[in-house]
Design a protein around this motif. Structure first.
Motif, PDB file in Angstrom:
ATOM      1  N   GLU A   1       0.687  -1.307  -0.135  1.00 57.09           N
ATOM      2  CA  GLU A   1       0.026  -0.112   0.057  1.00 57.09           C
ATOM      3  C   GLU A   1       0.860   1.131   0.173  1.00 57.09           C
ATOM      4  N   GLU A   2       1.788   1.278   0.707  1.00 53.22           N
ATOM      5  CA  GLU A   2       2.830   2.358   0.840  1.00 53.22           C
ATOM      6  C   GLU A   2       3.562   2.469  -0.622  1.00 53.22           C
ATOM      7  N   LEU A   3       3.881   1.381  -1.094  1.00 56.48           N
ATOM      8  CA  LEU A   3       4.474   1.498  -2.612  1.00 56.48           C
ATOM      9  C   LEU A   3       3.468   2.191  -3.503  1.00 56.48           C
ATOM     10  N   VAL A   4       2.269   1.430  -3.560  1.00 55.06           N
ATOM     11  CA  VAL A   4       1.432   1.974  -4.481  1.00 55.06           C
ATOM     12  C   VAL A   4       1.029   3.474  -4.062  1.00 55.06           C
ATOM     13  N   GLY A   5       1.163   3.978  -3.015  1.00 54.83           N
ATOM     14  CA  GLY A   5       0.974   5.250  -2.730  1.00 54.83           C
ATOM     15  C   GLY A   5       1.996   6.180  -3.361  1.00 54.83           C
ATOM     16  N   GLN A   6       3.318   5.692  -3.293  1.00 58.29           N
ATOM     17  CA  GLN A   6       4.404   6.291  -3.938  1.00 58.29           C
ATOM     18  C   GLN A   6       4.372   6.288  -5.120  1.00 58.29           C
ATOM     19  N   VAL A   7       4.026   5.250  -5.575  1.00 57.58           N
ATOM     20  CA  VAL A   7       3.864   5.096  -7.388  1.00 57.58           C
ATOM     21  C   VAL A   7       2.826   6.064  -7.871  1.00 57.58           C
ATOM     22  N   LYS A   8       1.697   6.195  -6.985  1.00 56.58           N
ATOM     23  CA  LYS A   8       0.650   6.925  -7.542  1.00 56.58           C
ATOM     24  C   LYS A   8       1.125   8.317  -7.458  1.00 56.58           C
ATOM     25  N   ASP A   9       2.022   8.832  -6.356  1.00 59.70           N
ATOM     26  CA  ASP A   9       2.660  10.379  -6.333  1.00 59.70           C
ATOM     27  C   ASP A   9       3.494  10.578  -7.487  1.00 59.70           C
ATOM     28  N   MET A  10       4.401   9.478  -7.816  1.00 64.60           N
ATOM     29  CA  MET A  10       5.255   9.595  -8.746  1.00 64.60           C
ATOM     30  C   MET A  10       4.532   9.754 -10.099  1.00 64.60           C
ATOM     31  N   TYR A  11       3.314   8.924 -10.396  1.00 61.64           N
ATOM     32  CA  TYR A  11       2.744   9.294 -11.658  1.00 61.64           C
ATOM     33  C   TYR A  11       1.889  10.505 -11.767  1.00 61.64           C
TER      34      TYR A  11
ATOM     35  N   TYR B   1       5.106  13.103 -12.337  1.00 68.28           N
ATOM     36  CA  TYR B   1       5.725  13.040 -13.636  1.00 68.28           C
ATOM     37  C   TYR B   1       4.794  12.971 -14.800  1.00 68.28           C
ATOM     38  N   GLY B   2       3.632  12.093 -14.356  1.00 73.20           N
ATOM     39  CA  GLY B   2       2.655  12.362 -15.538  1.00 73.20           C
ATOM     40  C   GLY B   2       1.772  13.753 -15.979  1.00 73.20           C
ATOM     41  N   SER B   3       1.605  14.422 -14.769  1.00 76.90           N
ATOM     42  CA  SER B   3       1.207  15.795 -15.174  1.00 76.90           C
ATOM     43  C   SER B   3       2.200  16.574 -15.764  1.00 76.90           C
ATOM     44  N   ALA B   4       3.285  16.467 -15.760  1.00 79.39           N
ATOM     45  CA  ALA B   4       4.418  17.085 -16.210  1.00 79.39           C
ATOM     46  C   ALA B   4       4.413  16.850 -17.874  1.00 79.39           C
ATOM     47  N   ALA B   5       4.420  15.487 -17.901  1.00 80.45           N
ATOM     48  CA  ALA B   5       4.542  14.891 -19.442  1.00 80.45           C
ATOM     49  C   ALA B   5       3.041  15.270 -20.250  1.00 80.45           C
ATOM     50  N   VAL B   6       2.142  15.630 -19.583  1.00 80.87           N
ATOM     51  CA  VAL B   6       1.044  15.882 -20.236  1.00 80.87           C
ATOM     52  C   VAL B   6       1.252  17.501 -20.592  1.00 80.87           C
ATOM     53  N   ALA B   7       1.663  18.197 -19.527  1.00 86.78           N
ATOM     54  CA  ALA B   7       1.906  19.503 -19.679  1.00 86.78           C
ATOM     55  C   ALA B   7       2.726  20.009 -20.848  1.00 86.78           C
TER      56      ALA B   7
END
Length: 119
Positions: free
Chosen positions: A40-50, A53-59
Motif C-alpha cells: 500500500e505504501e509503495l502504491v501510494g508512492q507510485v501514485k504520487d510519482m505518476y 511526472y505524468g502531469s509534467a508529461a501532459v503539460a
C-alpha cells in the motif's frame, strides 16, 4: 506514457519482491499484513510519482501541441493569403479580357455598320 506506466508497475513489483526477500533473509516469516502494508505504501508512492511526472508529461505534450497548432495556423494563413492573391489576379485578368473583348466587339460592330452603309 505507456512505457512510463510499465516501468512504474515493474518498479512496484520489484519493491514488493525486495521487501519479501529482505524479511526472509532476516529470518522472519513475512506476514501478509506486512506485505500488504508495504504494498500500500509503495502504491501510494507510485501514485504520487505518476501524478508528478505524468502531469509534467501532459503539460509538455500540451505545450508542444499548442506550438504545432500555432505553426499550422500560420501556414494556413499564408496559404489563404496566396489563394486570395491568385483569385484576385484571375478576376482582374478576366475583367481585363472582358473589357478588351467588349471594345473589340463595339469596334467591329461600328465597322460592320459603316461597311454595310457603303455597300
Amino acid at each position: 506514457m505507456k512505457k512510463f506506466m510499465s516501468v512504474l508497475c515493474l518498479l512496484a513489483i520489484l519493491c514488493v519482491a525486495a521487501l519479501t526477500l529482505t524479511q526472509l533473509y532476516d529470518g522472519e516469516k513475512p506476514a501478509a499484513e506486512d506485505i500488504e502494508t508495504g504494498a500500500e505504501e509503495l502504491v501510494g508512492q507510485v501514485k504520487d510519482m505518476y501524478e508528478e511526472y505524468g502531469s509534467a508529461a501532459v503539460a509538455q505534450a500540451d505545450e508542444k501541441l499548442n506550438d504545432v497548432v500555432a505553426q499550422a495556423d500560420e501556414k494556413l494563413g499564408d496559404v489563404v493569403e496566396q489563394a486570395d492573391e491568385a483569385i484576385g489576379d484571375a478576376v482582374e485578368s478576366a475583367v481585363e479580357g472582358a473589357k478588351e473583348g467588349f471594345w473589340e466587339s463595339i469596334k467591329e460592330s461600328i465597322s460592320n455598320f459603316f461597311r454595310d452603309l457603303t455597300s
